[in-house]
Each structure stands twice: as structure tokens, then as C-alpha cells.
Motif scaffolding. Structure first.
Motif, short mmCIF file in Angstrom:
data_model
loop_
_atom_site.label_atom_id
_atom_site.label_comp_id
_atom_site.label_asym_id
_atom_site.label_seq_id
_atom_site.Cartn_x
_atom_site.Cartn_y
_atom_site.Cartn_z
N SER A 115 1.05 -1.19 0.18
CA SER A 115 0.01 -0.10 -0.07
C SER A 115 0.85 1.22 -0.04
CB SER A 115 -0.87 0.09 0.97
OG SER A 115 -1.91 -1.30 1.03
N LEU A 116 2.06 1.11 0.76
CA LEU A 116 2.81 2.30 0.78
C LEU A 116 3.46 2.68 -0.42
CD1 LEU A 116 4.04 4.54 2.80
CD2 LEU A 116 5.92 3.00 3.13
N VAL A 117 3.95 1.41 -0.89
CA VAL A 117 4.55 1.52 -2.50
C VAL A 117 3.54 2.29 -3.68
CG1 VAL A 117 5.65 0.40 -4.41
CG2 VAL A 117 6.49 0.06 -2.13
N ILE A 120 3.20 5.80 -2.95
CA ILE A 120 4.53 6.57 -3.48
C ILE A 120 4.20 6.70 -4.98
CG2 ILE A 120 6.74 6.56 -3.67
CD1 ILE A 120 6.90 5.63 -0.91
N VAL A 121 3.80 5.65 -5.70
CA VAL A 121 3.76 5.67 -7.06
C VAL A 121 2.58 6.48 -7.71
CG1 VAL A 121 3.14 4.01 -9.13
CG2 VAL A 121 4.73 3.28 -7.32
N ILE A 122 1.81 6.69 -6.97
CA ILE A 122 0.43 7.44 -7.29
C ILE A 122 0.93 8.87 -7.11
CG2 ILE A 122 -1.86 8.12 -6.69
CD1 ILE A 122 -2.45 5.27 -6.17
N ALA A 127 2.50 13.87 -9.51
CA ALA A 127 3.24 15.10 -9.45
C ALA A 127 3.99 15.27 -10.99
CB ALA A 127 4.79 14.86 -8.39
N ALA A 128 4.27 14.02 -11.63
CA ALA A 128 4.92 14.34 -13.08
C ALA A 128 3.71 14.87 -13.89
CB ALA A 128 5.32 12.91 -13.46
#
Length: 131
Positions: A115-117, A120-122, A127-128
């Protein structure tokens, strides 16, 4: 001694010409005294290691309360319980409980890390896309 001093012979003919010996008397034990036996009796009752139960409860509770901390504590307790069970020489049980606690804890830790990964990916993708 006269013939009246002896008990009468057992009824029926004896094919060997001798009377069988009388059976031995039953053993006499004092009040509350048990006969001594070599290795007989019941083995001591097995008991479930309480630390194994606590480890499983914490592993299950880690899905509801603060996911990672109880799962890590459950892993430590499961290892301690396994050591105590092995040291007991068969007097304690609970290997299945410790195995279940480990499995549930690792699943919970894996879900938390996943879930943490994912978060972070989302966040990186958002942001990109926003710049």
C-alpha cells in the motif's frame, strides 16, 4: 495328624494325580497407596504455550489496530514461543499457532508495504502529470 485335619480334595478327578496350586492372593495396598509400576501411568498433560496464543491474537489484531507494530511484535513473540516449545521437550504445544501468527503477520506487513509503495507511485505520477 488325622485325615480330618486336611481340607477335602477338589471335586472331580485330577488327570495328573496332583491338585493345582492355589492362586496367589491379591496384592494388599495401604490406604491411598498405589502399586509401583515401571514406566506405567499417564504422561503429563500437554499445554498450549500462552505466548503462541498471544502472538496469534496480535497478528490478527494487527489488521484492525495500527497495522505494522502489532505484526512485528507478533513475529517476535512467535519466535520466542517456538524456542520455549522446543525447550519444553514435548510438554508444551502451539507450533501451529506460531506458524499461523507468522503467516498472518507477514501478510499484514506485505499489504502495508504494498500500500505504501502504491501511494508513492501514485504521488509520483500525479506530480509528474501536474508539472
Amino acid at each position: 495328624m488325622s485325615s480330618s485335619d486336611f481340607p477335602p480334595p477338589p471335586p472331580g478327578p485330577d488327570p495328573y494325580g496332583q491338585a493345582p496350586p492355589p492362586p496367589p492372593p491379591p496384592p494388599q495396598y495401604g490406604y491411598g497407596q498405589q502399586p509401583y509400576s515401571y514406566g506405567g501411568g499417564y504422561p503429563p498433560a500437554q499445554e498450549t504455550d500462552s505466548t503462541a496464543v498471544v502472538a496469534l491474537v496480535l497478528a490478527i489484531a494487527s489488521f484492525v489496530v495500527c497495522p505494522v507494530v502489532p505484526a512485528i511484535v507478533a513475529l517476535v513473540l512467535a519466535n520466542n514461543a517456538d524456542a520455549a516449545i522446543q525447550a519444553s521437550g514435548g510438554r508444551k504445544t502451539g507450533e501451529g499457532l506460531t506458524k499461523a501468527a507468522r503467516i498472518v503477520s507477514w501478510i499484514n506487513i506485505g499489504l502495508c508495504v504494498g500500500s505504501l509503495v502504491l501511494v508513492i507511485v501514485i504521488a509520483v505520477i500525479a506530480a509528474a502529470a501536474g508539472s
